[in-house]
Design a protein around this motif. Structure first.
Motif, short mmCIF file in Angstrom:
data_model
loop_
_atom_site.label_atom_id
_atom_site.label_comp_id
_atom_site.label_asym_id
_atom_site.label_seq_id
_atom_site.Cartn_x
_atom_site.Cartn_y
_atom_site.Cartn_z
N GLY A 142 0.78 -1.22 0.00
CA GLY A 142 0.00 0.00 0.00
C GLY A 142 0.81 1.28 0.00
O GLY A 142 0.29 2.34 0.33
N ALA A 143 2.06 1.21 -0.38
CA ALA A 143 2.91 2.41 -0.42
C ALA A 143 2.66 3.20 -1.70
O ALA A 143 2.38 2.63 -2.75
CB ALA A 143 4.39 2.01 -0.35
N GLU A 144 2.74 4.51 -1.58
CA GLU A 144 2.63 5.37 -2.77
C GLU A 144 3.99 5.37 -3.45
O GLU A 144 4.99 5.79 -2.89
CB GLU A 144 2.24 6.78 -2.37
N CYS A 145 4.01 4.89 -4.68
CA CYS A 145 5.26 4.69 -5.39
C CYS A 145 5.19 5.35 -6.77
O CYS A 145 4.18 5.22 -7.45
CB CYS A 145 5.50 3.19 -5.52
N LYS A 146 6.25 6.05 -7.14
CA LYS A 146 6.34 6.64 -8.48
C LYS A 146 7.50 5.99 -9.21
O LYS A 146 8.61 5.94 -8.71
CB LYS A 146 6.54 8.15 -8.40
N GLY A 147 7.24 5.53 -10.41
CA GLY A 147 8.29 4.90 -11.20
C GLY A 147 7.93 3.44 -11.43
O GLY A 147 6.83 3.01 -11.13
N PRO A 148 8.80 2.68 -11.98
CA PRO A 148 10.20 3.01 -12.26
C PRO A 148 10.34 3.89 -13.50
O PRO A 148 9.61 3.75 -14.46
CB PRO A 148 10.84 1.65 -12.50
N HIS A 149 11.28 4.81 -13.41
CA HIS A 149 11.61 5.69 -14.51
C HIS A 149 12.93 5.20 -15.11
O HIS A 149 13.89 4.95 -14.40
CB HIS A 149 11.78 7.13 -14.03
N THR A 150 12.93 5.05 -16.41
CA THR A 150 14.12 4.56 -17.12
C THR A 150 14.97 5.73 -17.57
O THR A 150 14.47 6.68 -18.16
CB THR A 150 13.70 3.73 -18.34
N GLU A 151 16.25 5.67 -17.28
CA GLU A 151 17.21 6.67 -17.74
C GLU A 151 17.92 6.10 -18.97
O GLU A 151 18.02 4.89 -19.12
CB GLU A 151 18.22 6.99 -16.64
N PRO A 152 18.45 6.96 -19.83
CA PRO A 152 19.20 6.45 -20.99
C PRO A 152 20.41 5.63 -20.52
O PRO A 152 21.04 5.96 -19.51
CB PRO A 152 19.67 7.72 -21.71
N SER A 153 20.67 4.55 -21.23
CA SER A 153 21.82 3.72 -20.85
C SER A 153 23.12 4.47 -21.13
O SER A 153 23.19 5.36 -21.97
CB SER A 153 21.79 2.39 -21.61
N GLU A 154 24.14 4.09 -20.39
CA GLU A 154 25.44 4.74 -20.50
C GLU A 154 26.47 3.72 -21.01
O GLU A 154 26.56 2.61 -20.49
CB GLU A 154 25.86 5.25 -19.12
#
Length: 109
Positions: free
Chosen positions: A32-44
């Protein structure tokens, strides 16, 4: 006052990274946690120069690999965020945890 726990995951193994982040996201939703994401970043793309031996100028082809990143935020739910901070993650996944203290609008010390 609310705490925001920011998690950043990095790995050269995309499958292990996605499994870890998706499993954590499912766990947070079940609790029941408020969660945002997962957000993907460009690979390095990382390149590491290698040398054949210790003699100067003796080099061989560079070793190159790709690093994948994901970000996730937990809002409030301090006890759940604390549990996440004590969890064991695979050795192939690097985890950074940052806790930010958010104050309500108009709050003064």
């Amino acid at each position: 006052m609310t705490f925001v726990t920011k998690l950043r995951f990095q790995s050269g193994d995309r499958v292990a990274l996605d499994d870890t982040v998706d499993g954590l996201r499912d766990l947070l939703e079940r609790k029941g946690a408020e969660c945002k994401g997962p957000h993907t970043e460009p690979s390095e793309h990382v390149r590491v120069p290698l040398s054949g031996n210790l003699a100067p100028g003796s080099t061989i082809a560079d070793w190159s690999y790709e690093v994948f990143s994901r970000r996730l935020e937990i809002h409030g739910n301090d006890h759940i965020a604390r549990e996440v901070g004590h969890m064991e993650f695979p050795d192939s996944v690097h985890v950074e945890i940052e806790v930010e203290h958010k104050r309500p609008l108009g709050y003064q010390n």
